[in-house]
Design an enzyme around this catalytic site. Structure first.
Site, PDB file in Angstrom:
ATOM      1  N   CYS A  66       0.801  -1.227   0.000  1.00  0.00           N
ATOM      2  CA  CYS A  66       0.000   0.000   0.000  1.00  0.00           C
ATOM      3  C   CYS A  66       0.831   1.274   0.000  1.00  0.00           C
ATOM      4  O   CYS A  66       0.515   2.223  -0.723  1.00  0.00           O
ATOM      5  CB  CYS A  66      -0.995  -0.015   1.154  1.00  0.00           C
ATOM      6  SG  CYS A  66      -0.244   0.103   2.805  1.00  0.00           S
TER       7      CYS A  66
ATOM      8  N   HIS B  94      -2.887   1.491   6.740  1.00  0.00           N
ATOM      9  CA  HIS B  94      -3.122   1.487   5.303  1.00  0.00           C
ATOM     10  C   HIS B  94      -2.819   2.888   4.784  1.00  0.00           C
ATOM     11  O   HIS B  94      -3.174   3.886   5.422  1.00  0.00           O
ATOM     12  CB  HIS B  94      -4.558   1.099   4.972  1.00  0.00           C
ATOM     13  CG  HIS B  94      -4.832   1.083   3.494  1.00  0.00           C
ATOM     14  ND1 HIS B  94      -4.103   0.317   2.616  1.00  0.00           N
ATOM     15  CD2 HIS B  94      -5.727   1.765   2.732  1.00  0.00           C
ATOM     16  CE1 HIS B  94      -4.545   0.514   1.388  1.00  0.00           C
ATOM     17  NE2 HIS B  94      -5.526   1.391   1.429  1.00  0.00           N
TER      18      HIS B  94
ATOM     19  N   ASP C 242      -7.071   6.098  -3.719  1.00  0.00           N
ATOM     20  CA  ASP C 242      -6.364   4.920  -3.193  1.00  0.00           C
ATOM     21  C   ASP C 242      -6.053   3.946  -4.322  1.00  0.00           C
ATOM     22  O   ASP C 242      -6.949   3.299  -4.858  1.00  0.00           O
ATOM     23  CB  ASP C 242      -7.227   4.241  -2.130  1.00  0.00           C
ATOM     24  CG  ASP C 242      -6.495   3.109  -1.427  1.00  0.00           C
ATOM     25  OD1 ASP C 242      -5.345   2.804  -1.814  1.00  0.00           O
ATOM     26  OD2 ASP C 242      -7.063   2.531  -0.486  1.00  0.00           O
TER      27      ASP C 242
ATOM     28  N   ASP D 111     -17.208  -0.292  13.109  1.00  0.00           N
ATOM     29  CA  ASP D 111     -17.153  -0.902  14.432  1.00  0.00           C
ATOM     30  C   ASP D 111     -16.483  -2.268  14.327  1.00  0.00           C
ATOM     31  O   ASP D 111     -16.647  -2.976  13.330  1.00  0.00           O
ATOM     32  CB  ASP D 111     -18.559  -1.090  15.004  1.00  0.00           C
ATOM     33  CG  ASP D 111     -19.221   0.227  15.374  1.00  0.00           C
ATOM     34  OD1 ASP D 111     -18.497   1.216  15.534  1.00  0.00           O
ATOM     35  OD2 ASP D 111     -20.461   0.246  15.489  1.00  0.00           O
TER      36      ASP D 111
ATOM     37  N   GLU E 144       0.980  15.173  11.263  1.00  0.00           N
ATOM     38  CA  GLU E 144      -0.257  15.921  11.500  1.00  0.00           C
ATOM     39  C   GLU E 144      -1.390  14.906  11.540  1.00  0.00           C
ATOM     40  O   GLU E 144      -1.547  14.094  10.621  1.00  0.00           O
ATOM     41  CB  GLU E 144      -0.500  16.931  10.385  1.00  0.00           C
ATOM     42  CG  GLU E 144      -1.797  17.704  10.538  1.00  0.00           C
ATOM     43  CD  GLU E 144      -2.101  18.620   9.368  1.00  0.00           C
ATOM     44  OE1 GLU E 144      -3.215  19.187   9.314  1.00  0.00           O
ATOM     45  OE2 GLU E 144      -1.234  18.756   8.479  1.00  0.00           O
TER      46      GLU E 144
ATOM     47  N   LYS F 244      -2.740  -3.459  28.116  1.00  0.00           N
ATOM     48  CA  LYS F 244      -1.853  -2.341  27.801  1.00  0.00           C
ATOM     49  C   LYS F 244      -0.424  -2.826  27.647  1.00  0.00           C
ATOM     50  O   LYS F 244       0.044  -3.665  28.417  1.00  0.00           O
ATOM     51  CB  LYS F 244      -1.932  -1.286  28.912  1.00  0.00           C
ATOM     52  CG  LYS F 244      -1.075  -0.056  28.661  1.00  0.00           C
ATOM     53  CD  LYS F 244      -1.185   0.933  29.821  1.00  0.00           C
ATOM     54  CE  LYS F 244      -0.306   2.159  29.586  1.00  0.00           C
ATOM     55  NZ  LYS F 244      -0.380   3.116  30.727  1.00  0.00           N
TER      56      LYS F 244
END
Length: 711
Positions: free
Chosen positions: A306, A364, A387, A429, A465, A501
């Site tokens: 990609c 991606h 893309d 989701d 950014e 974590k």
């Protein structure tokens, strides 16, 4: 715009409409019958005026909507304005446009939508004339042929002047790609250097990329890409006409970056051996890829993934004059059925397995291109997702976009192009299911995982950014977004919360520290048993089998919090992981009384050890001046490396690869390579060094060094 007229390009002497026509080629030779002896495209001056310096060494490159000048010379007066007409003609294939040359006093009010050729006061002399030519603001991007005709009612003398390249003009307000701020144009049009962000959202790495805009042959390769598109091969004149539109251009170029259904540039490969080509991680710039394709009769270059597809697309779009930037989405969803839900399946021991058509890529990379969208309305102007990675077809071809970022943010799913697919990429989701004997025994919904970070290089800086809020509504404080109920990661029950974590930033050679936090929010104590599991995975696919696991049992009192700490030693993962590798980590806990099953999952990447690159005299070097570079790697790992290989390469700095080898590199020992570099063109160049060894088939360290080359 051009209109279809009888095309005189490459013709011989003939009679047209009872007019005697003679054609001359201006090549510096003397011809007694040829009034026009020479012409000058004034390349240095026009290049500065049109912001195209360096794009070509010997070809005129200009931008539409802005005048450029050519000088015609003769031994005496070129033509008699009282008895003859001077007409220029621009040609594209079977299309051409005649442009009467007028004196400034004869010109009507300036028009942005027609070709003009003007002689200003003081620009006509006995043996030369300077003509200012201006293309319409929405002219087609292409290589044009320019002719000059000296005509009377009975005769025409035609001179073939040469060719010039016309590009989009982001400096001109009327152009659909107009970008008002100079700093933005400097970064998104003229900059030859960029960064691609990779890794995982917990451990972002950056890879410099040389776009190669100013490398010899890159402009020609970009024009060749347009000439070999299916649209051009099917109907040249229609393609030439439509190339005025950046929306059309972006779709053509996007499809041509991959080779899935055309003569495109790159062949993608995500698994298996790369021995028949170049491993995607070994590329560091676009120029090598474009030049290989252009010189190989359009055979696809092997191989891309990609970030390679996107970076090459960014190069082509910038060359054509369309502002562009490379953007990385961390945790990008591939939603196969368009329901904005990604399903992931786990075993009761925490192993993730790939049985779903949906997937999440740790990162991606795509491109944003800047343009107006008159086809959609002003609300969709600005940055557009384009893309080129071949995933799904768009209107029958492997491309995606241009898709307005504003439409993605507001979920305008009926806007063109490919809005539902891109919306899912940044805002789906994730439903994680624990499966045992074909039955779902546990489930969690995570609405924050996908599109966790969306990074691009900052203007004039190597800092990222974050564009997340331009793509996604701010969910803080909301209970639902677009009709979907929000739940937090790890929550299986209103009375128990499990989170996972990674402590610190995992680095190759150092232990990986893991913390599981369990919060019991009910009045009953709990006895929990379970597994924690680690799997290596490719950034775009499901994990392989586990390389580490641990069993756990914990008793937790009512309304209390318990933490479980685990460590994966370097000894446990050294045979499986290399620098930049990604790990899928999951914990599954079962309540022995209620039989409820709980899952928390996280993915992270391993930072590679550093390679040192030192340039004698500093990081700024002069063009064609030789410099010495010392590249070294010190084994910071706890084990010896067998058959260690240090490789150095750099497009525009080094010929081929420079290699140093050592049979055994003990912990704390150093391998180094001294190389001489010579820059062949100005701009920002990249030196890349890698370290591999026989203990592991993957490269364990990869480092880049930015070099500034001045003329």
């Amino acid at each position: 715009m051009l209109v279809i007229l009888p095309n005189t390009c490459n013709s011989s002497c003939h009679t047209m409409n009872n007019m005697q026509q003679t054609i001359y080629s201006i090549n510096g030779t003397t011809n007694g019958h040829c009034r026009l002896k020479s012409m000058n495209f004034e390349i240095p001056e026009n290049s500065i005026s049109h912001e195209t310096q360096g794009l070509s060494r010997n070809r005129l490159v200009v931008r539409r909507g802005k005048p450029f000048k050519v000088t015609l010379k003769s031994d005496s007066w070129l033509w008699n304005p009282c008895a003859e007409s001077l007409v220029l003609e621009v040609c594209l294939g079977g299309l051409s446009k005649r442009i009467p040359v007028l004196f400034y006093e004869e010109q009507s009010h300036p028009q942005l939508y027609d070709w003009k050729a003007t002689i200003y006061p003081g620009n006509m002399h006995p043996q030369s004339v300077i003509i200012h030519i201006c293309a319409p603001v929405q002219s087609s991007v292409a290589l044009y042929e320019l002719l000059a005709h000296i005509e009377t009612r009975r005769s025409r003398k035609t001179y073939v002047l040469g060719t010039f390249v016309l590009l989009c003009n982001p400096w001109l307000k009327g152009d659909p790609v107009y970008m008002p701020l100079d700093a933005h144009k400097e970064e998104y049009i003229k900059s030859d250097y960029g960064l691609v962000y990779m890794g995982s959202s917990l451990n972002v790495s950056k890879r410099p990329w040389s776009f190669g805009l100013y490398e010899p042959g890159v402009l020609e390769a970009c024009l060749k890409l347009l000439e070999f598109s299916p649209q051009h091969l099917t109907d040249k004149n229609k393609d030439y006409t439509l190339r005025a539109d950046p929306v059309y251009l972006s779709r053509v170029v996007c499809a041509m970056i991959n080779c899935n259904d055309d003569l495109g540039i790159l062949e993608g490969k995500w698994q298996g051996s790369y021995k028949n080509g170049v491993k995607p991680t070994d590329w560091s710039g676009s120029a090598d890829i474009l030049l290989r394709w252009a010189s190989s009769k359009c055979r696809p270059v092997r191989y891309g993934q990609c970030w390679v597809f996107a970076s090459v697309l960014c190069t082509v779009m910038r060359v054509l004059g369309i502002p562009s930037r490379v953007v990385t989405v961390f945790n990008a969803a591939h939603d196969g059925n368009g329901n904005m839900i990604i399903e992931e399946f786990y075993t009761r021991t925490g192993e993730k397995f790939g049985v779903s058509k949906d997937s999440i890529w740790n990162f991606h990379v795509w491109v944003e291109c800047w343009m107006r969208r008159p086809d959609l309305g002003a609300g969709c102007d600005g940055w557009q997702v384009v893309d080129p990675t071949p995933q799904e077809k768009s209107e029958g071809i492997f491309c995606c976009g241009p898709c307005p970022v504003a439409a993605i943010q507001h979920h305008w799913l009926d806007a063109r192009y490919d809005i539902p697919f891109v919306c899912a990429s940044v805002d789906a989701d994730v439903v994680r299911l624990i499966v045992h004997n074909g039955l779902v025994v546990g489930k969690t919904v995570d609405t924050e995982c996908v599109g966790k970070l969306i990074y691009t290089k900052s203007i004039g800086s190597d800092k990222p950014e974050n564009l997340k809020l331009t793509y996604k509504p701010d969910k803080r404080g909301n209970t639902s977004v677009c009709g979907r109920t929000l739940q937090h990661q790890g929550t299986m029950s209103p009375n128990l919360n499990v989170t996972l974590k990674i402590v610190g930033v995992p680095k190759l050679g150092e232990p990986i520290h893991i913390c599981v936090t369990i919060t019991n929010q009910c009045k009953n104590p709990r006895v929990l048993v379970g597994h924690i599991n680690a799997q290596v995975k490719e950034y775009d696919s499901s994990p392989c089998e586990a390389f580490w696991d641990a069993q756990t049992e914990v008793q937790i009192q009512p309304f209390s919090v318990t933490t479980l700490n685990h460590t994966i030693s370097h000894f446990k993962y050294q045979s499986f992981l290399a620098g930049d590798d990604i790990v899928n980590l999951a914990v599954v806990l079962k309540d022995m009384r209620t039989k409820e099953t709980f899952l928390a999952a996280e993915e992270f990447s391993i930072s590679p050890p550093q390679i040192t690159i030192q340039i004698e005299g500093g990081n700024s070097i002069q063009l064609k001046k030789q410099r010495t570079v010392l590249v070294s790697f010190t084994n910071c790992l706890s084990t010896a490396l067998y058959e260690a290989v240090l490789t150095v390469q750099g497009a525009g700095l080094l010929e081929g690869k420079q290699v140093a080898k050592i049979i055994l590199l003990q912990p704390g020992e150093k391998i180094e390579k001294k190389v001489s570099i010579t820059a062949t063109s100005p701009g920002t160049k990249l030196l890349m060094a890698t370290l591999s060894h026989s203990n592991n088939p993957n490269i364990i360290a990869r480092w880049y060094h930015k070099v500034s080359v001045t003329a």
